[in-house]
Design a protein around this motif. Structure first.
Motif, PDB file in Angstrom:
ATOM      1  N   ALA A   1       5.422  45.377  58.325  1.00 28.60           N
ATOM      2  CA  ALA A   1       4.144  44.935  58.915  1.00 28.60           C
ATOM      3  C   ALA A   1       4.128  43.459  58.268  1.00 28.60           C
ATOM      4  O   ALA A   1       3.934  43.424  57.027  1.00 28.60           O
ATOM      5  CB  ALA A   1       3.054  45.701  58.601  1.00 28.60           C
ATOM      6  N   GLY A   2       4.767  42.451  59.191  1.00 26.98           N
ATOM      7  CA  GLY A   2       4.456  41.347  58.393  1.00 26.98           C
ATOM      8  C   GLY A   2       3.814  39.857  59.393  1.00 26.98           C
ATOM      9  O   GLY A   2       4.117  40.170  60.558  1.00 26.98           O
ATOM     10  N   THR A   3       2.784  39.609  58.793  1.00 30.55           N
ATOM     11  CA  THR A   3       1.862  38.457  59.372  1.00 30.55           C
ATOM     12  C   THR A   3       2.222  37.275  58.722  1.00 30.55           C
ATOM     13  O   THR A   3       2.268  37.328  57.374  1.00 30.55           O
ATOM     14  CB  THR A   3       0.440  38.903  59.267  1.00 30.55           C
ATOM     15  N   LEU A   4       2.450  36.138  59.211  1.00 29.46           N
ATOM     16  CA  LEU A   4       2.314  35.064  58.730  1.00 29.46           C
ATOM     17  C   LEU A   4       1.427  33.902  59.485  1.00 29.46           C
ATOM     18  O   LEU A   4       1.269  33.995  60.569  1.00 29.46           O
ATOM     19  CB  LEU A   4       3.876  34.454  58.492  1.00 29.46           C
ATOM     20  N   THR A   5       1.107  32.975  58.696  1.00 32.10           N
ATOM     21  CA  THR A   5       0.112  31.890  59.277  1.00 32.10           C
ATOM     22  C   THR A   5       0.328  30.642  58.583  1.00 32.10           C
ATOM     23  O   THR A   5       0.657  30.253  57.545  1.00 32.10           O
ATOM     24  CB  THR A   5      -1.230  32.344  58.956  1.00 32.10           C
ATOM     25  N   ILE A   6       0.141  29.610  59.460  1.00 31.66           N
ATOM     26  CA  ILE A   6      -0.090  28.183  59.279  1.00 31.66           C
ATOM     27  C   ILE A   6      -1.472  27.832  59.557  1.00 31.66           C
ATOM     28  O   ILE A   6      -1.630  26.542  59.715  1.00 31.66           O
ATOM     29  CB  ILE A   6       1.188  27.131  59.960  1.00 31.66           C
ATOM     30  N   ASN A   7      -2.291  28.769  60.082  1.00 35.46           N
ATOM     31  CA  ASN A   7      -3.562  28.570  60.267  1.00 35.46           C
ATOM     32  C   ASN A   7      -3.893  28.204  61.930  1.00 35.46           C
ATOM     33  O   ASN A   7      -3.924  28.868  62.880  1.00 35.46           O
ATOM     34  CB  ASN A   7      -4.480  27.874  59.381  1.00 35.46           C
ATOM     35  N   TYR A   8      -4.220  26.845  61.912  1.00 41.35           N
ATOM     36  CA  TYR A   8      -4.530  26.486  63.501  1.00 41.35           C
ATOM     37  C   TYR A   8      -3.249  26.356  64.139  1.00 41.35           C
ATOM     38  O   TYR A   8      -1.981  26.313  63.674  1.00 41.35           O
ATOM     39  CB  TYR A   8      -5.008  25.117  63.486  1.00 41.35           C
ATOM     40  N   LEU A   9      -3.429  26.032  65.540  1.00 42.87           N
ATOM     41  CA  LEU A   9      -2.411  25.961  66.210  1.00 42.87           C
ATOM     42  C   LEU A   9      -1.419  24.554  66.087  1.00 42.87           C
ATOM     43  O   LEU A   9      -2.156  23.616  65.441  1.00 42.87           O
ATOM     44  CB  LEU A   9      -2.716  25.491  67.685  1.00 42.87           C
ATOM     45  N   PHE A  10       0.018  24.703  65.575  1.00 41.08           N
ATOM     46  CA  PHE A  10       0.699  23.865  64.906  1.00 41.08           C
ATOM     47  C   PHE A  10       0.355  23.250  63.438  1.00 41.08           C
ATOM     48  O   PHE A  10       0.530  22.335  63.215  1.00 41.08           O
ATOM     49  CB  PHE A  10       1.120  22.622  65.950  1.00 41.08           C
ATOM     50  N   GLY A  11      -0.611  24.228  62.894  1.00 42.14           N
ATOM     51  CA  GLY A  11      -1.203  24.087  61.619  1.00 42.14           C
ATOM     52  C   GLY A  11      -1.625  22.682  61.548  1.00 42.14           C
ATOM     53  O   GLY A  11      -2.672  22.250  62.312  1.00 42.14           O
ATOM     54  N   ALA A  12      -1.248  21.747  60.424  1.00 43.37           N
ATOM     55  CA  ALA A  12      -1.836  20.333  60.493  1.00 43.37           C
ATOM     56  C   ALA A  12      -1.157  19.512  61.788  1.00 43.37           C
ATOM     57  O   ALA A  12      -1.542  18.275  61.576  1.00 43.37           O
ATOM     58  CB  ALA A  12      -1.545  19.852  58.989  1.00 43.37           C
ATOM     59  N   ALA A  13      -0.374  19.967  62.225  1.00 48.18           N
ATOM     60  CA  ALA A  13       0.378  19.153  63.652  1.00 48.18           C
ATOM     61  C   ALA A  13       1.047  17.875  62.883  1.00 48.18           C
ATOM     62  O   ALA A  13       0.980  16.949  63.323  1.00 48.18           O
ATOM     63  CB  ALA A  13      -0.646  18.812  64.636  1.00 48.18           C
ATOM     64  N   PHE A  14       1.776  18.103  61.677  1.00 44.19           N
ATOM     65  CA  PHE A  14       2.118  17.023  60.893  1.00 44.19           C
ATOM     66  C   PHE A  14       3.313  17.435  60.138  1.00 44.19           C
ATOM     67  O   PHE A  14       3.546  18.469  59.542  1.00 44.19           O
ATOM     68  CB  PHE A  14       1.129  16.687  59.898  1.00 44.19           C
ATOM     69  N   VAL A  15       4.442  16.614  60.289  1.00 45.89           N
ATOM     70  CA  VAL A  15       5.606  17.090  59.700  1.00 45.89           C
ATOM     71  C   VAL A  15       5.904  15.860  58.440  1.00 45.89           C
ATOM     72  O   VAL A  15       5.971  14.758  58.838  1.00 45.89           O
ATOM     73  CB  VAL A  15       6.911  16.908  60.478  1.00 45.89           C
ATOM     74  N   ALA A  16       6.283  16.273  57.371  1.00 47.95           N
ATOM     75  CA  ALA A  16       6.435  15.491  56.345  1.00 47.95           C
ATOM     76  C   ALA A  16       7.752  14.716  56.309  1.00 47.95           C
ATOM     77  O   ALA A  16       8.780  15.233  56.134  1.00 47.95           O
ATOM     78  CB  ALA A  16       6.246  15.979  54.920  1.00 47.95           C
ATOM     79  N   GLY A  17       7.777  13.335  56.831  1.00 46.11           N
ATOM     80  CA  GLY A  17       8.857  12.783  56.785  1.00 46.11           C
ATOM     81  C   GLY A  17      10.047  13.455  57.645  1.00 46.11           C
ATOM     82  O   GLY A  17       9.685  13.942  58.824  1.00 46.11           O
ATOM     83  N   ASP A  18      10.958  13.301  57.311  1.00 36.53           N
ATOM     84  CA  ASP A  18      12.114  14.109  58.012  1.00 36.53           C
ATOM     85  C   ASP A  18      12.695  15.384  57.534  1.00 36.53           C
ATOM     86  O   ASP A  18      13.734  15.713  57.734  1.00 36.53           O
ATOM     87  CB  ASP A  18      13.609  12.981  58.474  1.00 36.53           C
TER      88      ASP A  18
END
Ligand code: DON
Length: 333
Positions: A149-166
């Motif tokens: 039973a595995g739940t994973l989360t980044i919280n909101y939709l698309f998390g912070a909607a931010f990708v650090a650099g490349d």
């Protein structure tokens, strides 16, 4: 991160460790509950609510009465979530008390059979001495009985909607699972409390509730996204399991939720017919009808006696479920 004004250091990444923790375990009418450990409130919340409900013969009650008791158990467990729970590496939590049936018996006795307890009457956590495309759940069972039973989360939709650099790494916004300040509600309306205040290296309090339900002849695997409502969704599914209902009913039943504050029962649009709503209002409950249904539960039932497996996915969500046989040869290939 730095280029964008972030405060992370390489040392923070070096210092991060995954911690393996023992699950929270409880019993409800002969069902063994195996669920999330802190820093999720899921397992403790679920078991505390079930312990509180155990003395009531829920199946004998009229629907409004039954819902009243369930809501009162929710209210009390979510108050305790705010009062006591956070990252176990930072705070001492009275876990044994919260999982104790005698403690729950006391909570049960504080429930008036015909009146809603205003949340304000329960001691507020702040005065305690102690200080979508967002979350995913997988339920998996293999032919040898191994289960996940595995739940994973980044919280909101698309998390912070931010990708650090490349890096390609989508950053979460789990900071909202912390209490920004005492009494300040987060996105899910959960009130901020001392045990879950932000500190360096601390993990935020979660509601994720990946769960196994076990009896001698039945095993259930379940979980769901849905922020603060996760724990009560798993509670309602556990009660349906206890009633012997099939997984399709656990995932599709109408849902209601109470989380101590705001002091109102949150209802899915079609949940509870008019006379039940009226009866609950008469008992002093406030009702808030949500503008949409919520949750995306994934569930498996393994009937060990008959060696049958059923899987069900929430009709509200995008999840899918299947039961299939793969021969050893095929799986090697
Ligand atoms: O861990 C938690 O409690 C939250 N980050 C879960 C957020 C969530 O389920 C959002 N999905 N619908």
């Amino acid at each position: 991160m730095r280029a964008n004004g972030g405060i992370w250091s390489l040392q923070d990444l070096r210092d991060y460790r995954i911690v393996e923790r023992a699950p929270s375990v409880g019993q409800y009418h002969g069902i063994r509950i195996v669920s999330a450990s802190p820093p999720s409130a899921g397992g403790i919340g679920l078991i505390e609510m079930l312990n509180t409900l155990e003395p009531f013969e829920l199946h004998r009650l009229q629907p409004a009465q039954r819902i009243h008791f369930i809501v009162e158990a929710m209210r009390r467990a979510y108050r305790d979530r705010a009062a006591y729970l956070g990252d176990p590496d930072f705070i001492d939590m009275p876990v044994a008390m919260l999982l104790d049936k005698a403690y729950a018996r006391g909570l049960a006795q504080s429930i008036h059979p015909e009146r809603a307890t205003p949340s304000d009457l329960l001691a507020p956590p702040a005065s305690s001495d102690r200080s979508r495309g967002d979350t995913s759940h997988f339920s998996i069972l293999d032919s040898e009985g191994n289960r996940v039973a595995g739940t994973l989360t980044i919280n909101y939709l698309f998390g912070a909607a931010f990708v650090a650099g490349d890096t390609g790494v989508l950053l979460n916004n789990e900071m909202d699972d912390f209490s920004a300040a005492v009494n300040a509600p987060n996105l899910y309306g959960l009130i901020g409390s001392p045990p879950n205040l932000i500190a360096p290296g601390k993990r935020p309090l979660s509601s994720m509730t990946p769960t196994f339900l076990e009896t001698d002849d039945r095993i259930a695997i379940l979980g769901v996204p849905g922020g603060s409502r996760i724990i009560t969704m798993i509670l309602l599914a556990t009660l349906a399991f206890a009633d012997g209902l099939p997984p399709q009913d656990w995932v599709s039943q109408d849902r209601f939720h109470h989380q101590y504050l705001p002091d109102t029962i949150q209802l899915e649009p079609d949940a509870l017919d008019e006379h039940i709503r009226t009866a609950l209002t008469r008992m002093g409950h406030k009702l808030t009808t949500l503008n949409r249904r919520y949750g995306d539960m994934q569930a498996i039932l393994w009937n060990r006696k008959e060696n049958q497996v059923e899987a069900a996915s929430d009709p509200r969500g995008i999840g899918a479920s299947d039961v299939f046989k793969v021969s050893v040869k095929e799986s090697v290939r």
